[in-house]
Design a protein around this motif. Structure first.
Motif, PDB file in Angstrom:
ATOM      1  N   LEU A 173     -12.480  -1.307 -10.661  1.00 14.98           N
ATOM      2  CA  LEU A 173     -12.552  -0.111  -9.742  1.00 14.98           C
ATOM      3  C   LEU A 173     -12.300   1.392 -10.546  1.00 14.98           C
ATOM      4  O   LEU A 173     -13.091   2.186 -10.258  1.00 14.98           O
ATOM      5  N   THR A 174     -11.358   1.406 -11.270  1.00 18.45           N
ATOM      6  CA  THR A 174     -11.306   2.703 -12.092  1.00 18.45           C
ATOM      7  C   THR A 174     -12.101   2.852 -13.066  1.00 18.45           C
ATOM      8  O   THR A 174     -12.750   3.997 -12.884  1.00 18.45           O
ATOM      9  N   GLU A 175     -12.842   2.013 -13.660  1.00 19.47           N
ATOM     10  CA  GLU A 175     -14.201   2.102 -14.486  1.00 19.47           C
ATOM     11  C   GLU A 175     -15.190   2.650 -13.821  1.00 19.47           C
ATOM     12  O   GLU A 175     -16.055   3.372 -14.172  1.00 19.47           O
ATOM     13  N   ARG A 176     -15.420   2.396 -12.577  1.00 17.21           N
ATOM     14  CA  ARG A 176     -16.586   2.785 -11.620  1.00 17.21           C
ATOM     15  C   ARG A 176     -16.409   4.021 -10.919  1.00 17.21           C
ATOM     16  O   ARG A 176     -16.858   4.316 -10.172  1.00 17.21           O
ATOM     17  N   GLY A 177     -14.965   4.737 -11.298  1.00 16.83           N
ATOM     18  CA  GLY A 177     -14.738   5.875 -10.679  1.00 16.83           C
ATOM     19  C   GLY A 177     -14.097   5.870  -9.268  1.00 16.83           C
ATOM     20  O   GLY A 177     -14.304   6.801  -8.501  1.00 16.83           O
ATOM     21  N   ILE A 178     -13.879   4.867  -8.891  1.00 16.20           N
ATOM     22  CA  ILE A 178     -13.199   4.669  -7.565  1.00 16.20           C
ATOM     23  C   ILE A 178     -11.584   4.668  -7.859  1.00 16.20           C
ATOM     24  O   ILE A 178     -11.090   3.922  -8.664  1.00 16.20           O
ATOM     25  N   GLU A 179     -10.885   5.358  -7.036  1.00 15.20           N
ATOM     26  CA  GLU A 179      -9.569   5.475  -7.039  1.00 15.20           C
ATOM     27  C   GLU A 179      -9.027   4.246  -6.488  1.00 15.20           C
ATOM     28  O   GLU A 179      -9.201   3.468  -5.590  1.00 15.20           O
ATOM     29  N   ALA A 180      -7.856   3.601  -7.596  1.00 17.14           N
ATOM     30  CA  ALA A 180      -7.509   2.135  -7.066  1.00 17.14           C
ATOM     31  C   ALA A 180      -5.940   2.366  -7.170  1.00 17.14           C
ATOM     32  O   ALA A 180      -5.405   3.176  -8.087  1.00 17.14           O
ATOM     33  N   PHE A 181      -5.040   1.721  -6.675  1.00 22.68           N
ATOM     34  CA  PHE A 181      -3.670   1.548  -6.619  1.00 22.68           C
ATOM     35  C   PHE A 181      -3.503   0.053  -6.590  1.00 22.68           C
ATOM     36  O   PHE A 181      -3.692  -0.666  -5.833  1.00 22.68           O
ATOM     37  N   LEU A 182      -2.701  -0.379  -7.625  1.00 16.54           N
ATOM     38  CA  LEU A 182      -1.742  -1.690  -7.777  1.00 16.54           C
ATOM     39  C   LEU A 182      -0.469  -1.556  -7.882  1.00 16.54           C
ATOM     40  O   LEU A 182      -0.079  -1.282  -9.074  1.00 16.54           O
ATOM     41  N   PRO A 183       0.306  -1.505  -6.998  1.00 21.82           N
ATOM     42  CA  PRO A 183       1.746  -1.676  -6.837  1.00 21.82           C
ATOM     43  C   PRO A 183       2.328  -2.624  -7.634  1.00 21.82           C
ATOM     44  O   PRO A 183       1.960  -3.971  -7.338  1.00 21.82           O
ATOM     45  N   THR A 184       3.077  -2.604  -8.279  1.00 26.72           N
ATOM     46  CA  THR A 184       3.807  -3.829  -9.268  1.00 26.72           C
ATOM     47  C   THR A 184       5.397  -3.636  -9.109  1.00 26.72           C
ATOM     48  O   THR A 184       5.994  -2.798  -8.966  1.00 26.72           O
ATOM     49  N   VAL A 185       6.060  -5.139  -9.357  1.00 28.04           N
ATOM     50  CA  VAL A 185       7.299  -5.200  -9.543  1.00 28.04           C
ATOM     51  C   VAL A 185       7.617  -5.836 -10.709  1.00 28.04           C
ATOM     52  O   VAL A 185       6.966  -6.629 -11.127  1.00 28.04           O
ATOM     53  N   THR A 186       8.512  -5.323 -11.431  1.00 25.97           N
ATOM     54  CA  THR A 186       8.985  -5.908 -12.700  1.00 25.97           C
ATOM     55  C   THR A 186       9.906  -6.939 -12.659  1.00 25.97           C
ATOM     56  O   THR A 186      10.770  -6.891 -11.806  1.00 25.97           O
ATOM     57  N   ARG A 187       9.464  -8.253 -13.048  1.00 22.23           N
ATOM     58  CA  ARG A 187      10.363  -9.424 -13.258  1.00 22.23           C
ATOM     59  C   ARG A 187      10.522 -10.113 -14.448  1.00 22.23           C
ATOM     60  O   ARG A 187       9.475  -9.730 -15.284  1.00 22.23           O
ATOM     61  N   TRP A 188      11.453 -10.912 -14.577  1.00 21.64           N
ATOM     62  CA  TRP A 188      11.741 -11.561 -15.864  1.00 21.64           C
ATOM     63  C   TRP A 188      10.972 -12.851 -15.790  1.00 21.64           C
ATOM     64  O   TRP A 188      10.775 -13.505 -14.782  1.00 21.64           O
ATOM     65  N   SER A 189      10.196 -12.993 -16.705  1.00 18.67           N
ATOM     66  CA  SER A 189       9.344 -14.410 -16.815  1.00 18.67           C
ATOM     67  C   SER A 189       9.887 -15.183 -17.931  1.00 18.67           C
ATOM     68  O   SER A 189      10.284 -14.794 -18.838  1.00 18.67           O
TER      69      SER A 189
END
Length: 182
Positions: free
Chosen positions: A41-57
């Motif tokens: 989406l970002t590459e195509r010029g569309i504003e994108a949002f991916l909220p993340t949470v940091t976890r131990w793997s």
């Protein structure tokens, strides 16, 4: 004699009146394709949002902190409903969340609230959206496997275990993240 007066449909949050208005939408992705969709989406010029949470793997040989999507299977994009085709053509996109065939926009305030939380130092974790009064099952902790009715007491989630035969019950505080709909 004329027919009934023409009525204009009342706009709802689930039926955008003008498809040319740029709004936020939830994009349903294939499993573990959230980052791929975000990047496309970002590459195509569309504003994108991916909220993340940091976890131990944990792997066999090591442990590492990894950013996981806060809402697994979803990414957010800001675009006009009429311009949905480039979004749908992204590899990994299943569909755009809609109701009754209409794309369902997400209010800007909701996205900004999530963005503010993600950028804050407050600890946060995803949890299921359970309605008070719904039947739930405990999936973690010492009460694992127990079912009951979810109630709220102030800001705390409470599980009501009932013995219907005698018309009595007992209430225990539970973490909302430890229960799922039954």
């Amino acid at each position: 004699m004329s027919g009934p007066p023409a009525t204009r449909p009342i706009p709802t949050p689930f039926a955008p009146e003008d498809t040319s208005i740029v709004q936020w939408f939830a994009i349903w992705t294939r499993s573990r394709h959230e980052r791929t969709v975000h990047d496309q989406l970002t590459e195509r010029g569309i504003e994108a949002f991916l909220p993340t949470v940091t976890r131990w793997s944990r792997w066999k040989d090591r442990r590492k902190q990894v950013d996981w999507p806060l809402f697994p299977g979803y990414c957010f994009g800001r675009f006009a409903a009429a311009d949905r085709l480039p979004v749908l053509k992204c590899s990994g996109v299943v569909s755009i969340v809609s109701f009754d065939g209409n794309l369902a926009p997400i209010p800007d305030e909701t996205i900004e609230g999530i963005r503010t939380l993600v950028h804050s130092t407050l600890p946060y974790d995803p949890c299921p959206l359970l309605k008070t009064g719904s039947r739930v099952e405990v999936v973690h902790g010492p009460l694992k496997g127990i079912t009951g009715i979810l109630e709220r007491k102030g800001s705390q989630a409470r599980l009501i275990l009932s013995v219907d035969l005698i018309g009595r019950g007992v209430s225990v505080q539970v973490d909302a993240a430890d229960v799922r709909e039954y």
